[in-house]
Write an enzyme that holds these catalytic residues in place. Structure first.
Site, PDB file in Angstrom:
ATOM      1  N   GLU A 210      21.494  24.091 -42.889  1.00 15.48           N
ATOM      2  CA  GLU A 210      21.888  23.752 -41.604  1.00 15.48           C
ATOM      3  C   GLU A 210      22.949  22.771 -41.370  1.00 15.48           C
ATOM      4  OE1 GLU A 210      17.922  23.604 -40.203  1.00 15.48           O
ATOM      5  OE2 GLU A 210      17.615  21.544 -40.307  1.00 15.48           O
ATOM      6  N   HIS A 248      15.565  19.639 -35.160  1.00 12.72           N
ATOM      7  CA  HIS A 248      15.225  18.748 -36.366  1.00 12.72           C
ATOM      8  C   HIS A 248      15.885  17.406 -36.520  1.00 12.72           C
ATOM      9  CE1 HIS A 248      14.598  22.456 -39.186  1.00 12.72           C
ATOM     10  NE2 HIS A 248      13.339  22.195 -38.596  1.00 12.72           N
TER      11      HIS A 248
END
Lengths: 290, 387
Positions: A210, A248
């Site tokens: 990511e 995150h």
């Protein structure tokens, strides 16, 4: 064969008497994982179901021979729990806890240098060798035992998504693990790629990344030099705006670095089959790994 | 979490890092009063917003008299300030920092950030102060000095020397710089910063070294142990829907697109946003309801997405792992009934008890479009947006 954990793994759960720890310990036991001990300071001598609880990790390891720790300790105390496990000589430490301060993890990472313990996570779903042991919070039934694909990812539910699509295509997994969505993690992509490359049961690798940091670019460079097994990749966050933390703590595009575009370019350069359409991930894997 | 320049300077002052004399002001009268107290002109009037490039946007003005202070304050306060780092509509200025003017000999750059790859604190220093450091890094990387500090060891004297001599400082100035760096490092560690940046750090004609600007960001995960810093939070600087979402511990970011989405897990949420984009639409938001979402969280998330007037469709994408799909379906149905749905909603459920979940959705009588998998969900979203 598998990487890091298998039938020989004996697990101590730190934070076993908490709500999360209890729930997931039971799920792991139901999957067949030998959970031999729990640790909750102040509750030594008690039991969680049939699992003996100890005050310290050192005591738990001494009595039961546990060689792997699964951590559900809340964020303010989690760094301490990881260091306690390493100090007790635990070989593989899996930290599920989400929300550990970055500076705490930086200290942990430096503390672990030169020690034989391997830390997986934190802020991760854990690790599973399908059919052998599940050390984490992932749903067991979506996995297919017997290999031949290793899965490594920075995310949780996104890992479930790709594993589910693999299984639906009839493709089994050797080991699946999440390395965590935090800026500082114990195990990185390169560690896992190397382990998968050396693992006879793994014939191909799925790498799910990511935005944020440069772990995917470094993984791509490593693959070019050291991995000859086919790799299928995915990067989440093409539409993420710069400067915003996407859930995150590690998923943030800062300035010009960490964008999905640069990661995808580096991965394609390294010969990785990068999937652009998550809905067709399983189909791509079926083509590449057949 | 970000804070204002005047708040960062308050922390600097408390920790012995030299800053110019200055006071925060909320209206032109206060600005004049603050300027008079500084004991001499010129003074600097600085707009306080959570975005850089304020000088370029006209948010930093020099004033030689009290009248000029009043004029500048009146011109800046209450109006949107557009800088290279704000949205095109700018950010409304609600506060000013009134600060003493300095006689500047030289401008330096100094920052501290955690390095994720090495788990060390990086001190970055440069003689090219006052400029965009990313620009400096791209064009003249040799002008940036990097010193790595192991947080277990802490800052040592040699770290300070590496930075000071690298900057070409000597004598009392290098001593003053090393002292400042030590204090800044202590502040960085002691308050769990994710960034401390001074640009410019100035050397005055009198030979002093002073932080003319101050930028601090903090690790959200560590705010639990810094209630004093959390008190600096300015919700005016945040999106109203994001402030609302934070009350329910929902991880929501407004992105301004037309397809709202609700997902469990940050990675899957980002991937779902990308999927929406691939379908020819723009994601309206990022919303991660987390692994332990309950009916109430789902309901609040739904309400927040619906209160965004740009939203023309919603995609719910849940991979029920530990969380059972039937429980989630119940939550979605309850939320939809309570809040009402004015736009098409596509629901994609997968995982544990998925059949029961789908049956519940089908039997609810609500106008929900169920998708069998991600591919199907993307097609349904494309169908709605294309229509």
């Amino acid at each position: 064969m598998a990487i890091y954990v298998d039938r020989q793994t004996k697990v101590v759960v730190q934070g076993i008497t908490g709500k999360e720890g209890q729930f997931h310990s039971r799920q792991c036991i139901a999957y067949g994982t030998p959970i031999v001990a729990g640790v909750t300071p102040g509750k030594g001598g008690e039991k969680m179901d049939d699992v003996p609880v100890f005050d310290t990790v050192a005591e738990a390891v001494g009595v039961t021979g546990a060689n792997c720790s699964l951590i559900f300790v809340p964020p303010p105390f989690a760094a301490d729990a990881i260091m306690e496990a390493a100090d007790a000589g635990v070989g593989v430490i899996v930290a599920i806890t989400e929300g550990i301060p970055v500076l705490d993890m930086m200290r942990v990472k430096n503390y672990l240098k030169g020690k034989p313990s391997r830390l997986i996570g934190p802020n991760c779903p854990g690790i599973i060798t399908p059919g052998e042991c599940k050390i984490g919070i992932m749903p067991g039934p979506i996995h297919k035992p017997g290999g031949p694909i290793g899965v490594v990812s920075r995310s949780g539910t996104l890992t479930y998504e790709v594993v589910h699509q693999l299984t639906r295509q009839g493709i089994g997994q050797s080991t699946c693990l999440g390395i965590g969505g935090d800026p500082v993690t114990g195990t990185n992509f390169i560690d896992c790629l190397q382990a998968f490359q050396e693992d006879d049961a793994t014939r191909g690798v799925v790498l799910v990344g990511e935005i944020g940091g440069s772990a995917e670019e470094e993984a791509a460079a490593f693959i070019t030099a050291h991995v000859d097994k086919p790799v299928v990749g995915f990067i989440a966050g093409l539409t993420a705006p710069p400067g915003r933390r996407m859930g995150h703590a590690g998923a943030i595009v800062s300035g010009r670095s960490g964008t999905a575009q640069t990661k995808i370019a580096a991965m394609e350069e390294a010969g990785i089959h990068v999937c652009r359409d998550l809905g067709k991930f399983g189909e791509l894997c079926a083509r590449v790994f057949s | 979490m970000k804070i204002h320049e005047y708040q960062a300077k308050e922390l600097f002052r408390k920790h012995g890092v030299p800053v110019p004399e200055g006071t925060v002001a909320f209206n032109p009268d206060e600005a004049c009063h603050a300027a008079d107290k500084l004991g001499g002109y010129p003074v600097v009037v600085k707009a306080q917003i959570h975005a850089g490039g304020r000088g370029k946007g006209g948010g930093v003005k020099l004033a030689h008299t009290a009248d000029e202070v009043r004029q500048h304050a009146a011109a800046i306060l209450g109006k949107p300030l557009v800088t290279p780092q704000t949205a095109p509509e700018g950010r409304t200025v609600r506060k000013l920092l009134i600060e003493q003017g300095l006689n500047i000999e030289k401008e330096l750059y100094l920052s501290l950030i955690p390095d994720r790859a090495t788990a060390q604190v990086i001190v970055m220093a440069s003689e090219a102060g006052g400029m965009d450091i990313e620009e400096v890094a791209a064009t003249t990387p040799e002008k940036i000095i990097k010193v790595m500090i192991d947080p277990l060891l802490g800052i040592q004297a040699y770290h300070g020397r590496q930075a000071a001599y690298g900057l070409g400082l000597s004598g009392p100035l290098s001593k003053a710089f090393m002292q400042l760096l030590n204090k800044l490092y202590a502040l960085f560690i002691g308050s769990d910063c994710s960034l401390v940046e001074i640009n410019p750090l100035v050397i005055t004609t009198q030979g002093g070294i002073i932080a003319l600007d101050a930028k601090m960001d903090f690790d959200d995960n560590a705010l639990f142990r810094h209630p004093d810093i959390f008190a600096y939070r300015d919700t005016h600087e945040e999106d109203p829907l994001e402030v609302e979402a934070s009350k329910y511990h929902l991880n929501y970011i407004n992105l301004g697109g037309n397809v709202g989405n609700m997902v469990n897990g940050a990675g899957l949420a980002m991937a779902t946003m990308d999927l929406i984009k691939n379908s020819g639409a723009e994601p309206a938001n990022f919303l991660d309801v987390g692994g332990g979402a309950n009916a109430e969280m789902v309901e609040n998330g739904f309400r927040i997405i619906l209160s965004d007037p740009n939203v023309k469709a919603i995609l719910i994408n849940i991979f029920g792992g530990i969380l059972r799909c039937d429980i989630l379906a119940e939550g979605v149905i309850e939320a939809a009934r309570k809040t009402g749905i004015q736009v098409p909603v596509v629901v994609r459920l997968e995982g544990t008890n998925v059949e029961e979940g789908r049956k519940l959705l089908a039997a609810s009588g609500l106008k929900l479009m169920t998708a069998t998998d991600l591919d199907d969900a993307a097609k349904k979203v494309a169908g709605i947006v294309g229509a």
